[in-house]
Structures are given as C-alpha cells and as structure tokens.
Scaffold this motif. Sequence first.
Motif, PDB file in Angstrom:
ATOM      1  N   SER A 123     -24.129 -43.276 -43.425  1.00 60.99           N
ATOM      2  CA  SER A 123     -24.615 -43.585 -42.081  1.00 60.99           C
ATOM      3  C   SER A 123     -23.510 -43.368 -41.061  1.00 60.99           C
ATOM      4  O   SER A 123     -22.326 -43.247 -41.397  1.00 60.99           O
ATOM      5  N   VAL A 124     -23.894 -43.349 -39.784  1.00 59.86           N
ATOM      6  CA  VAL A 124     -22.888 -43.227 -38.729  1.00 59.86           C
ATOM      7  C   VAL A 124     -21.977 -44.450 -38.713  1.00 59.86           C
ATOM      8  O   VAL A 124     -20.790 -44.339 -38.412  1.00 59.86           O
ATOM      9  N   VAL A 125     -22.508 -45.622 -39.039  1.00 61.66           N
ATOM     10  CA  VAL A 125     -21.678 -46.821 -39.114  1.00 61.66           C
ATOM     11  C   VAL A 125     -20.623 -46.667 -40.214  1.00 61.66           C
ATOM     12  O   VAL A 125     -19.439 -46.963 -40.008  1.00 61.66           O
ATOM     13  N   GLU A 126     -21.033 -46.194 -41.377  1.00 63.89           N
ATOM     14  CA  GLU A 126     -20.082 -45.991 -42.474  1.00 63.89           C
ATOM     15  C   GLU A 126     -19.004 -44.987 -42.072  1.00 63.89           C
ATOM     16  O   GLU A 126     -17.813 -45.193 -42.354  1.00 63.89           O
ATOM     17  N   ASN A 127     -19.385 -43.914 -41.399  1.00 62.83           N
ATOM     18  CA  ASN A 127     -18.411 -42.900 -40.996  1.00 62.83           C
ATOM     19  C   ASN A 127     -17.382 -43.462 -40.029  1.00 62.83           C
ATOM     20  O   ASN A 127     -16.187 -43.181 -40.150  1.00 62.83           O
ATOM     21  N   VAL A 128     -17.831 -44.263 -39.063  1.00 60.07           N
ATOM     22  CA  VAL A 128     -16.891 -44.830 -38.090  1.00 60.07           C
ATOM     23  C   VAL A 128     -15.987 -45.867 -38.756  1.00 60.07           C
ATOM     24  O   VAL A 128     -14.790 -45.933 -38.464  1.00 60.07           O
ATOM     25  N   LEU A 129     -16.527 -46.668 -39.651  1.00 63.88           N
ATOM     26  CA  LEU A 129     -15.686 -47.623 -40.373  1.00 63.88           C
ATOM     27  C   LEU A 129     -14.599 -46.898 -41.153  1.00 63.88           C
ATOM     28  O   LEU A 129     -13.445 -47.343 -41.207  1.00 63.88           O
ATOM     29  N   ARG A 130     -14.967 -45.773 -41.746  1.00 67.42           N
ATOM     30  CA  ARG A 130     -13.995 -45.014 -42.528  1.00 67.42           C
ATOM     31  C   ARG A 130     -12.906 -44.421 -41.622  1.00 67.42           C
ATOM     32  O   ARG A 130     -11.721 -44.488 -41.942  1.00 67.42           O
ATOM     33  N   GLU A 131     -13.290 -43.858 -40.497  1.00 66.72           N
ATOM     34  CA  GLU A 131     -12.301 -43.181 -39.641  1.00 66.72           C
ATOM     35  C   GLU A 131     -11.442 -44.158 -38.854  1.00 66.72           C
ATOM     36  O   GLU A 131     -10.330 -43.821 -38.450  1.00 66.72           O
ATOM     37  N   THR A 132     -11.930 -45.373 -38.642  1.00 68.21           N
ATOM     38  CA  THR A 132     -11.173 -46.348 -37.856  1.00 68.21           C
ATOM     39  C   THR A 132     -10.435 -47.371 -38.718  1.00 68.21           C
ATOM     40  O   THR A 132      -9.540 -48.052 -38.218  1.00 68.21           O
ATOM     41  N   GLY A 133     -10.825 -47.509 -39.990  1.00 68.55           N
ATOM     42  CA  GLY A 133     -10.242 -48.548 -40.823  1.00 68.55           C
ATOM     43  C   GLY A 133     -10.645 -49.941 -40.392  1.00 68.55           C
ATOM     44  O   GLY A 133      -9.979 -50.927 -40.728  1.00 68.55           O
ATOM     45  N   ALA A 134     -11.770 -50.058 -39.660  1.00 65.24           N
ATOM     46  CA  ALA A 134     -12.175 -51.348 -39.101  1.00 65.24           C
ATOM     47  C   ALA A 134     -12.956 -52.220 -40.079  1.00 65.24           C
ATOM     48  O   ALA A 134     -13.265 -53.372 -39.754  1.00 65.24           O
ATOM     49  N   GLY A 135     -13.282 -51.704 -41.252  1.00 70.34           N
ATOM     50  CA  GLY A 135     -14.024 -52.507 -42.203  1.00 70.34           C
ATOM     51  C   GLY A 135     -14.601 -51.669 -43.322  1.00 70.34           C
ATOM     52  O   GLY A 135     -14.196 -50.525 -43.538  1.00 70.34           O
ATOM     53  N   ASN A 136     -15.574 -52.255 -44.021  1.00 66.53           N
ATOM     54  CA  ASN A 136     -16.195 -51.598 -45.172  1.00 66.53           C
ATOM     55  C   ASN A 136     -17.700 -51.811 -45.134  1.00 66.53           C
ATOM     56  O   ASN A 136     -18.196 -52.734 -44.476  1.00 66.53           O
ATOM     57  N   ILE A 137     -18.415 -50.971 -45.879  1.00 66.03           N
ATOM     58  CA  ILE A 137     -19.866 -51.093 -45.954  1.00 66.03           C
ATOM     59  C   ILE A 137     -20.291 -51.222 -47.403  1.00 66.03           C
ATOM     60  O   ILE A 137     -19.697 -50.616 -48.298  1.00 66.03           O
ATOM     61  N   ASN A 177      -8.112 -44.029 -33.203  1.00 68.09           N
ATOM     62  CA  ASN A 177      -9.523 -43.682 -33.402  1.00 68.09           C
ATOM     63  C   ASN A 177     -10.446 -44.746 -32.831  1.00 68.09           C
ATOM     64  O   ASN A 177     -11.525 -44.421 -32.309  1.00 68.09           O
ATOM     65  N   ILE A 178     -10.051 -46.002 -32.939  1.00 65.55           N
ATOM     66  CA  ILE A 178     -10.875 -47.069 -32.363  1.00 65.55           C
ATOM     67  C   ILE A 178     -10.977 -46.896 -30.852  1.00 65.55           C
ATOM     68  O   ILE A 178     -12.044 -47.110 -30.255  1.00 65.55           O
ATOM     69  N   ALA A 179      -9.882 -46.494 -30.202  1.00 65.05           N
ATOM     70  CA  ALA A 179      -9.877 -46.335 -28.748  1.00 65.05           C
ATOM     71  C   ALA A 179     -10.867 -45.276 -28.280  1.00 65.05           C
ATOM     72  O   ALA A 179     -11.279 -45.284 -27.111  1.00 65.05           O
ATOM     73  N   ARG A 180     -11.277 -44.389 -29.171  1.00 64.05           N
ATOM     74  CA  ARG A 180     -12.276 -43.381 -28.798  1.00 64.05           C
ATOM     75  C   ARG A 180     -13.624 -44.010 -28.488  1.00 64.05           C
ATOM     76  O   ARG A 180     -14.484 -43.365 -27.865  1.00 64.05           O
ATOM     77  N   TYR A 181     -13.827 -45.254 -28.903  1.00 62.78           N
ATOM     78  CA  TYR A 181     -15.121 -45.905 -28.723  1.00 62.78           C
ATOM     79  C   TYR A 181     -15.101 -46.957 -27.618  1.00 62.78           C
ATOM     80  O   TYR A 181     -16.048 -47.748 -27.504  1.00 62.78           O
TER      81      TYR A 181
END
Length: 238
Positions: A163-177, A209-213
């Motif tokens: 999912s898009v959520v999984e992709n963003v979590l992976r690229e930002t290191g903000a969590g896991n799914i 990467n987080i700052a991109r959002y």
Amino acid sequence: GAAALCTVSEPIAEALSRLHAKSAFTVTNGFEPGPVPESPPQGPFRLLYTGMIYPGRREPGIIFEAVRLLRLEGRAAPRNLRLVFYGPNHQLTRRLAASHDVSDFVDTPGEISREEAQVEQRRAHALLQLEWNDPRTAGVFPGKFFEYLGAGRPILAVGPRDSVVENVLRETGAGNIAHDAPAAAELLARALALWKEGRSAAAPRNEENIARYTRRAQASKLAERLEGILQVREGRKE
C-alpha cells in the motif's frame, strides 16, 4: 477538457491516466511540523488511536487478536500495555475488544479536539494506524496518517500489502505495517521489549524524506506543477 489531473497517490493517478488517456500527478495531504518530545513518556506503553472506526473495514480486530496472542504467550499484560482510543464511536471498539477477550487492555476516554488529539499523539509511545485490510484500498492515504508522521512517534499500521502507507513507512523509517494478527503481535512485542529497555520502538527516522510530506512541501510541489502547466498552455497560444 481538463488541462491536468491531480490526485492523492500514485495508484490512483495511474488509474486516472488510463481512464482519461492523459497524465496525472499527485499531491498528498500533509502535516504542520511541531515540537516532538525527545524521550519516550513515562508510564505503561501506550498505543494510541485517534478518530473513528468503521465496523467491518477500518477496525482494530487484528490488533486485538495480536494482543490476545501476546497475553496467551505471557508477553503482554494490562499493567504494561494500554490501547487508547480517542473518538466518537468507541462503544463499538469496546464490544470488539470484549469479543477478543482483551477489554482490560483498552481505554476509551471519549472525544477530544483535534488540537488535544495532536498533543496526545506526541505523548504516546506509538500510534496505531488502521486501514481496511483489502487490496482495493492500497492507494488510500488517510489524513490521520500525515498527522502521525508529524507527531514523531513510531507508527504501527495494519493494512493491505504494497500500500501507499507501507511505502511511505518504508521510505521514512516512521514505523511498520502488519498484514495479519501474528505479524502485528511480533511488531508489538518488539516495541514492548524496546520500551522495557528505555528505547524507542522505531528505527531511526529519515527526517529528509519525512519533510517531503509537510504541507509546505506539498504546496510547493503543486505550485511547481501548475507553473509548468501554465507555461505549456501559454506556449501553445504563442
């Protein structure tokens, strides 16, 4: 007759492009940067959810089953793990918790303002992101997800694969799914183990990467695309 198509995620942009035979671009929702606590808060491990649930779709059944498994294995107890749900319809959450025999892990304090919710997000040990675990929702970005990114706390998401959520979590290191209860149990057990050691439940965040959002970054992206579209249209007129 549109000059351009804009939507919130790449899977939806691709679908629009196929449907209308023209390019589409994405601008997501975003967050406003704010102060993030430097160390985990005191007290039991608090996994926080803010917002409504939607029975049969966006609901915490998988995470409740994960907690039930951890209890059976002796890896979690109500004294050290609290699942906190703020929002308007969590009588449904309590009934679902009872059906999984985890009611004593669950707190439902009621409704609070958006500003109060953001404060609570920053005080939590981790944030629970619930999605309808169905491949058809893989392109959906809930607005709450971006608030969670800005809160600076580890995100534990439940939802579909790729999912898009999984992709963003992976690229930002903000969590896991997690895609099912056993996977969610392992992620939660790992977070609890780190908490007992006084450490964060997440890998180092990629702040660039987080700052991109942020909303500012997404507004800049929109402005750039609009500028390009206007230049093309003006060039055609000439």
